[in-house]
Design an enzyme around this catalytic site. Structure first.
Site, mmCIF file in Angstrom:
data_model
loop_
_atom_site.group_PDB
_atom_site.id
_atom_site.type_symbol
_atom_site.label_atom_id
_atom_site.label_comp_id
_atom_site.label_asym_id
_atom_site.label_seq_id
_atom_site.Cartn_x
_atom_site.Cartn_y
_atom_site.Cartn_z
ATOM 1 C CE LYS A 1 -2.703 2.805 5.022
ATOM 2 N NZ LYS A 1 -2.581 1.955 3.665
ATOM 3 C CB SER B 1 -0.960 0.142 1.226
ATOM 4 O OG SER B 1 -0.328 0.123 2.387
#
Length: 284
Positions: free
Chosen positions: A119, A59
């Site tokens: 993230k 991701s």
């Protein structure tokens, strides 16, 4: 004259007897005390200084690859129970709190599952974030997005297939690789980073404007079409919603190891033959 110098055997015997210079008996600390001290040092180090994390997904491509191992600094954002090993509920709220900056790569706990996610911070309290056709809009202005050279990732045990079949290619040497469209984004503060964008993915590329509330942050994965992040409501094993800063665990600091996943614990030499040495030592 009688030689009173002790023999080597006598010296050895005295050394092993555990006597100090004044003739008193030395008492060695029990081994369990050493283990307790060692465990205490490890807990303090992992709670307040650095903690290791591994990357189990793609991701955050192209910056982070599946099989990367990094150290996260624990002090930049202050300390909460999320910072402690096993999430021990020993801290109420967040102490020595500092807010992350846009562009920081952060580790935080999923608001529902309480597992660690990683993230990039895109929005801070008061920011308005929207996504239009894959373009991130920050406070009404598009974040500059420049097309650069393709990102190439070799097929391996940690990358068994490409995000889409049409991205898989064979090099002249016969190596199977994934070739992804790559872009460089630049935040208002001047922070730059690369992202992947596979094209028009309606559920990910178009999101209505949202305002980041106080004490929260809007995070996104650099692999924009393969990341469950703040674009999606928080749900178990899925999106994280707009994340509470009290869930922050640390900030990615340095890459300490990387492997393509094809090593075996029973074959120690493969620990090094599958090592991605060019990735080790990079900072964030």
């Amino acid at each position: 004259m009688t030689d009173t110098t002790p023999s080597i055997r006598e010296l050895d015997t005295e050394t092993k007897s555990g006597k100090s210079d004044d003739g008193s008996e030395k008492k060695e600390a029990p081994f369990w005390k050493f283990l307790v001290k060692l465990a205490l040092v490890v807990v303090i180090f992992r709670s307040f200084l650095f903690s290791p994390f591994n990357i189990p997904s793609e991701s955050m491509l192209p910056r982070l690859w599946n099989g990367d191992y990094l150290l996260a600094a624990k002090w930049p954002y202050g300390y909460t129970s999320a910072s402690l090993p096993f999430g021990a509920p020993l801290i109420s709220g967040r102490i020595l709190a500092n807010q992350p900056e846009r562009g920081d790569v952060v580790i935080f706990q999923h608001p529902i599952d309480k597992v660690d996610y990683i993230k990039r911070v895109i929005g801070l309290p008061g920011d308005i974030i929207a996504v239009e056709d894959g373009q991130v809009i920050l406070n009404g202005k598009p974040i500059p997005k420049e097309r650069i050279e393709d990102f190439v990732e070799p097929i391996s045990a940690n990358t068994p297939h490409c995000g889409r079949p049409d991205y898989q290619q064979t090099t002249p040497e016969g190596t199977q690789v994934c070739v992804y469209p790559q872009f460089r984004e630049t935040l208002p503060e001047g922070v730059t980073y690369n992202v992947l964008d596979f094209g028009n993915i309606p559920y990910a590329d178009n999101r209505p404007p949202v305002t980041v509330p106080a004490g929260k942050m809007f995070v996104m994965g650099d692999n924009r079409d393969n990341s469950q992040d703040s674009r999606f409501p928080a749900r178990s094993q899925g999106g994280v919603g707009i994340v509470d800063q009290d869930l922050l665990v640390g900030r990615a600091q340095v890459m300490m190891w990387s492997t393509d996943g094809e090593s075996s614990w029973l074959l120690p030499w493969t620990w090094f033959s599958t090592e991605r040495t060019e990735r080790i030592g990079g900072t964030f």
